[in-house]
Design a protein around this motif. Structure first.
Motif, short mmCIF file in Angstrom:
data_model
loop_
_atom_site.label_atom_id
_atom_site.label_comp_id
_atom_site.label_asym_id
_atom_site.label_seq_id
_atom_site.Cartn_x
_atom_site.Cartn_y
_atom_site.Cartn_z
N THR A 73 84.94 78.77 31.89
CA THR A 73 85.25 79.11 30.52
C THR A 73 85.04 80.58 30.25
O THR A 73 84.44 81.30 31.02
N PRO A 110 89.46 77.30 28.72
CA PRO A 110 88.87 77.15 27.39
C PRO A 110 88.03 78.37 27.04
O PRO A 110 87.55 79.09 27.92
N ILE A 166 84.82 80.10 24.80
CA ILE A 166 83.61 79.99 24.00
C ILE A 166 83.48 81.26 23.17
O ILE A 166 83.47 82.37 23.72
N ARG A 175 92.06 75.91 22.63
CA ARG A 175 90.78 75.31 23.04
C ARG A 175 89.65 76.31 22.85
O ARG A 175 89.01 76.75 23.79
N THR A 223 86.02 77.04 21.26
CA THR A 223 84.78 76.44 20.75
C THR A 223 83.92 77.54 20.16
O THR A 223 83.58 78.51 20.85
N MET A 274 80.34 78.76 18.91
CA MET A 274 79.01 78.35 19.37
C MET A 274 77.99 79.38 18.91
O MET A 274 78.22 80.59 19.03
N PHE A 290 89.69 77.43 15.47
CA PHE A 290 88.84 76.89 16.53
C PHE A 290 89.03 75.38 16.55
O PHE A 290 89.59 74.79 15.62
N HIS A 291 88.52 74.75 17.62
CA HIS A 291 88.86 73.35 17.84
C HIS A 291 87.66 72.49 18.19
O HIS A 291 87.78 71.27 18.34
N ALA A 292 86.50 73.11 18.33
CA ALA A 292 85.24 72.40 18.56
C ALA A 292 84.12 73.36 18.18
O ALA A 292 84.34 74.56 18.00
N ALA A 293 82.91 72.82 18.05
CA ALA A 293 81.79 73.65 17.61
C ALA A 293 80.50 73.18 18.27
O ALA A 293 80.31 71.99 18.52
N THR A 294 79.61 74.14 18.54
CA THR A 294 78.29 73.85 19.08
C THR A 294 77.26 74.61 18.26
O THR A 294 77.41 75.82 18.04
N ILE A 301 81.77 68.11 17.47
CA ILE A 301 80.60 69.00 17.39
C ILE A 301 79.52 68.54 18.36
O ILE A 301 79.28 67.34 18.53
#
Length: 578
Positions: A13, A269, A271, A334, A336, A338, A360-364, A467
């Protein structure tokens, strides 16, 4: 997905961070267009090989060529075709493993010869070497002689003048030509400006997209955003308002011609990392999305200044990613986001922002202080403005003159401890105690719809993406041990609870009898209060939010962290575990 494949995918990534520099490119530096797709294989890329010699590595050029073309391709990178002997050396087991796991191709040029003087390739199916017609077109294994760059406490990159031309790389995208470099582990593009410097008349304004030189030198980091030297994170020696930049770190640069099968992707992907630091600190020695801090990142006035400068910066940086990251091999579909601590709070703000939807498409979220309240524009206008005006000697009688006065001040005026950590004159706002942190994103109709809890309760969260969120086992120690530097006697337990939580909550904790002291622990008072802080501020609110999130949610807890000083050897650039 098997664990090993998942680990290999994660190691492929991108990490984006934001720092500083601009300049011009050199005509003789290789470009991605004339190199093709390149992977850096480093021994610790593989989870079972953390003890390999940290000075070895290899490059894989995925673009196929004849053997004569292979010699030219490696030479463009100031390298040679990898000697056949390297793949039989005990220091390269992970390279062979990674060829199987991360490359869909079967045969690769190496530097060797058979008994007839023909060309040699490493063939995966045969698990060995074979004589191959020199006119065949194969991907290429090259040596990798770039050294690891030291990441110091004050500056996480080498000076631009110390980067050899041999290891520089040019990537072109849209209207930008960006010169970065290769070290032992990654391709690095440091200090890519994504915004017009927010200085002068642009101080306190929403960030504006970069419109400077098309040729960007991304070889070194620069100043931290303005902040005091007494924050949670100690900044580097250079600070400036001109600090809105991105860094890109990737082990792979992808051209359009890379073959795809066995799950290998044309793009990787991404980050997008946002650093912590209570919205008032964050240093160039920390990987993170750099944005304005303190009053420069949050201040609002009744009519002229809308606030949310920090959130505006982060959204503009994400827009930059959507526009340009594919040129570096990243997948804009893709991404994320974070972050840790205040960075995790920023992630919470971004999923609550209509302006960030689709970026964005995901989160941490790591150690997300869920209870941190977002204030309103009127809070800053009515409560913060008088205090700030008094500290900076700017009259608030006329708002336009007040804003002009603030903009005329030197940037250093906004990095003093008294400005960053001051408290308003009153301690209650809308019936609620004020947070110790006042420089935060603020609620409005376009940038931040409301408190995350409320948006989840009423089903209006703008970005309900998958998430992952979690905490450290001892998150509370950071907020207690700096102020209480040595063990306390058990008789001080109740007093410390009242200092940490205030009268009502401390009384509830004491009466609950849920947290008795461990009389066999000589530091039981601090350890117990730290545990309560961890539960109250991080762990319990995180579980509450996780139960409300509408999409897939993953929870984690780290049982071990790293000290802020005296990092273990494994974290140094030259260590095998880096």
């Amino acid at each position: 997905m098997e664990l090993r494949k998942l680990q290999a995918r994660l190691l492929s990534t991108f990490v984006l961070t934001s720092l500083i520099v601009s300049g011009r490119t050199c005509d003789h530096i290789p470009t991605l267009e004339n190199i093709g797709s390149v992977d850096i294989f480093y021994p610790n890329d593989h989870p079972n090989d953390f003890t390999s010699n940290a000075t070895t590595g290899a490059l894989l050029i995925n673009t196929q060529a004849t053997y004569a073309g292979a010699l030219v391709a490696c030479a463009r990178l100031s390298e040679q075709v990898l000697p056949q002997s390297s793949l039989t050396n005990a220091s390269y087991p992970s390279l062979l493993t990674l060829l199987y796991e991360r490359s869909p191709l079967n045969a690769y040029w190496v530097n060797g010869s058979d008994s007839s003087g023909g060309c040699i390739a490493y063939v995966k199916r045969a698990q060995g070497f074979a004589s191959v017609d020199c006119s065949s077109e194969l991907p290429i294994l090259c040596t990798q002689t770039a050294a690891p760059f030291t990441i110091g406490a004050d500056d996480p990159s080498p000076p631009a003048s110390s980067v050899p031309d041999a290891y520089k790389t040019i990537v072109s995208s849209e209207d930008l030509t960006i010169t970065g470099f290769r070290d032992a582990r990654t391709f690095r593009f440091l200090g890519i400006p994504y915004a017009v410097p927010p200085v002068g008349a642009l101080r306190f304004e929403p960030s504006q997209a970069y419109n400077g030189s098309n040729n960007v030198s991304a070889l070194t980091t620069g100043a931290s955003c303005m902040q005091p030297y007494f924050g949670i994170v100690v900044p580097g020696p250079r600070q400036s308002e001109d600090c809105l930049f991105l860094n890109i770190f990737t082990p792979s640069l992808r051209a359009a011609d890379i073959p795809t099968n066995k799950g290998d992707d044309e793009t990787r992907p991404v980050i997008f990392w946002i650093h912590g630091g209570a919205y008032v600190s964050g240093a160039a020695s920390h990987l993170g999305s750099y944005d304005r801090l303190g009053s420069l990142g949050s201040f609002a006035s009744p009519f002229l200044l809308v606030g949310n400068q920090t959130l505006s910066d982060q959204i503009l940086a994400l827009e930059w990613v959507q526009k340009y990251i594919s040129a570096f091999g990243g997948d804009p579909t893709r991404v994320t986001i974070m972050g840790e601590s205040a960075g995790a709070a920023s992630v919470g703000a971004l999923i609550s922002s209509p302006a960030a939807k689709g970026l964005f498409h995901a989160a941490t979220m790591e150690s997300f202080p869920v209870g941190l309240p977002w204030y309103t524009r009127s809070f800053y206008s009515e409560w913060i403005t008088p205090v700030l005006a008094d500290q900076l000697n700017c009259s608030i009688t006329d708002e336009a003159k007040y804003v002009s006065c603030l903009r005329a001040l030197p940037e250093s005026a906004f990095a003093t401890d008294v400005i960053v950590y001051f408290s308003p004159n009153q301690s209650v706002y809308n019936g609620q105690p004020l947070s110790e942190e006042v420089w935060l994103p603020s609620i409005n109709a376009t940038m931040l719809l409301g408190q995350l809890n409320d948006l989840l309760d009423n089903g209006t969260l703008p970005s309900p993406v998958p998430i992952m969120m979690g905490t450290m086992e001892d998150d509370g120690t950071l907020f207690l041990y700096d102020d209480v530097s040595s063990p306390l006697p058990e008789s001080d337990y109740d007093n410390l609870l009242f200092e940490a939580f205030g009268g009502d909550l401390a009384t509830t904790i004491i009466n609950s009898t849920l947290f008795p002291l461990n009389t066999s622990d000589p530091d039981t008072v601090r350890n117990t209060v730290s545990y309560i802080i961890t539960l109250y501020t991080f762990k319990c609110p995180t579980l509450q939010i996780a139960r409300k999130l509408p999409n897939t949610t993953y929870l984690f807890e780290f049982r071990r962290g790293l000290p802020r000083e005296g990092l273990p050897t494994v974290c140094t650039p030259q260590s095998p575990g880096r």
